[in-house]
Design a protein around this motif. Structure first.
Motif, short mmCIF file in Angstrom:
data_model
loop_
_atom_site.label_atom_id
_atom_site.label_comp_id
_atom_site.label_asym_id
_atom_site.label_seq_id
_atom_site.Cartn_x
_atom_site.Cartn_y
_atom_site.Cartn_z
N MET A 21 -9.72 8.54 11.11
CA MET A 21 -10.52 7.40 11.53
C MET A 21 -9.82 6.06 11.30
N SER A 22 -8.57 6.08 10.91
CA SER A 22 -7.84 4.85 10.65
C SER A 22 -7.61 4.06 11.93
N PRO A 23 -7.84 2.77 11.90
CA PRO A 23 -7.59 1.95 13.11
C PRO A 23 -6.10 1.84 13.43
N LEU A 24 -5.24 2.15 12.46
CA LEU A 24 -3.80 2.06 12.70
C LEU A 24 -3.32 3.09 13.71
N LEU A 25 -4.09 4.16 13.91
CA LEU A 25 -3.68 5.19 14.86
C LEU A 25 -3.63 4.67 16.29
N ALA A 26 -4.36 3.59 16.56
CA ALA A 26 -4.40 3.06 17.93
C ALA A 26 -3.03 2.55 18.38
N GLY A 162 -0.27 3.37 4.81
CA GLY A 162 -0.38 3.78 6.20
C GLY A 162 -1.79 4.16 6.58
N THR A 163 -1.92 5.27 7.30
CA THR A 163 -3.22 5.66 7.84
C THR A 163 -4.14 6.26 6.79
N MET A 164 -3.60 6.76 5.68
CA MET A 164 -4.45 7.38 4.68
C MET A 164 -5.31 6.34 3.97
N GLU A 165 -6.58 6.67 3.77
CA GLU A 165 -7.51 5.79 3.07
C GLU A 165 -7.17 5.79 1.58
N THR A 166 -7.24 4.63 0.94
CA THR A 166 -6.70 4.46 -0.41
C THR A 166 -7.38 5.33 -1.45
N VAL A 167 -8.71 5.33 -1.49
CA VAL A 167 -9.44 6.06 -2.54
C VAL A 167 -9.27 7.56 -2.40
#
Length: 204
Positions: A21-26, A162-167
């Motif tokens: 769901m990361s916006p960076l994938l766009a 990067g795309t991985m969510e921090t928590v």
């Protein structure tokens, strides 16, 4: 038993879902995305490996756990190869810098060291019977390499923004470390020689 498998699925699945769901994938191409998720899957497999060896995944027997450990090791090798090859196709100069330890990014050397440790374990496993390695010799070679794989993979992952969510990323890395430490401690206790009954009574 169900709770253990559910916890494992959550530990691996939540970071993957969050990354999806990361916006960076766009702004990323399909090859780069495949390479990135292969890296996340590889970290999840690094978690599964000590759990199998430690016998923490019922109802697998000790024998089936070891067999599964071998197959998961092969899957880990494939995931790492997909990760590296995918990144090579997207940016060869960056991969050359990483492989030659000249990259300015701090996470690169940890990932490369972990990669070579994985390759070394896979090579030793493939040649174990041909080389006639006994179980003790195999463990002496395998355990230090496994430690390098765990530490290198965790540090590599934590340093990447990067795309991985921090928590969820931090939680997965913490669980990987905790599982590895637990197994190392258990193996040390199992191999620690126990005093004979006569010896223990004579000391009292």
């Amino acid at each position: 038993m169900t709770l253990i498998w559910a916890a494992l699925a959550a530990a691996v699945g939540v970071p993957i879902a969050a990354a999806a769901m990361s916006p960076l994938l766009a702004w990323r191409g399909p090859v780069y995305i495949l390479a990135g998720f292969a890296g996340i899957v590889a970290l999840g497999l690094v978690l599964v490996q000590p759990l199998l060896i430690g016998g923490y995944l019922p109802p697998l027997s000790a024998y089936r756990g070891r067999r599964a450990h071998h197959w998961i090791g092969g899957a880990l090798l494939v995931a790492v190869v997909v990760h590296v090859v995918g990144l090579w196709f997207t940016s060869p100069p960056d991969m050359i810098d990483a492989l030659t330890f000249s990259s300015p990014t701090p996470f690169s050397p940890f990932g490369v060291i972990a990669m070579w440790a994985i390759f070394a374990v896979a090579l030793l496993a493939a040649l174990r019977r041909r080389l006639g390695l006994r179980l003790r010799t195999w463990r002496i070679a395998h355990i230090p390499l496994a430690i390098v794989i765990v530490i290198g993979s965790v540090v590599h992952c934590l340093l990447i923004e990067g795309t991985m969510e921090t928590v969820s990323k931090a939680a997965l890395c913490a669980i990987v470390l905790a599982a590895a430490l637990k197994v190392m401690a258990d193996l040390w206790v199992r191999r620690k020689p126990r005093p004979l009954a006569g010896e223990s009574s004579s000391r009292q």
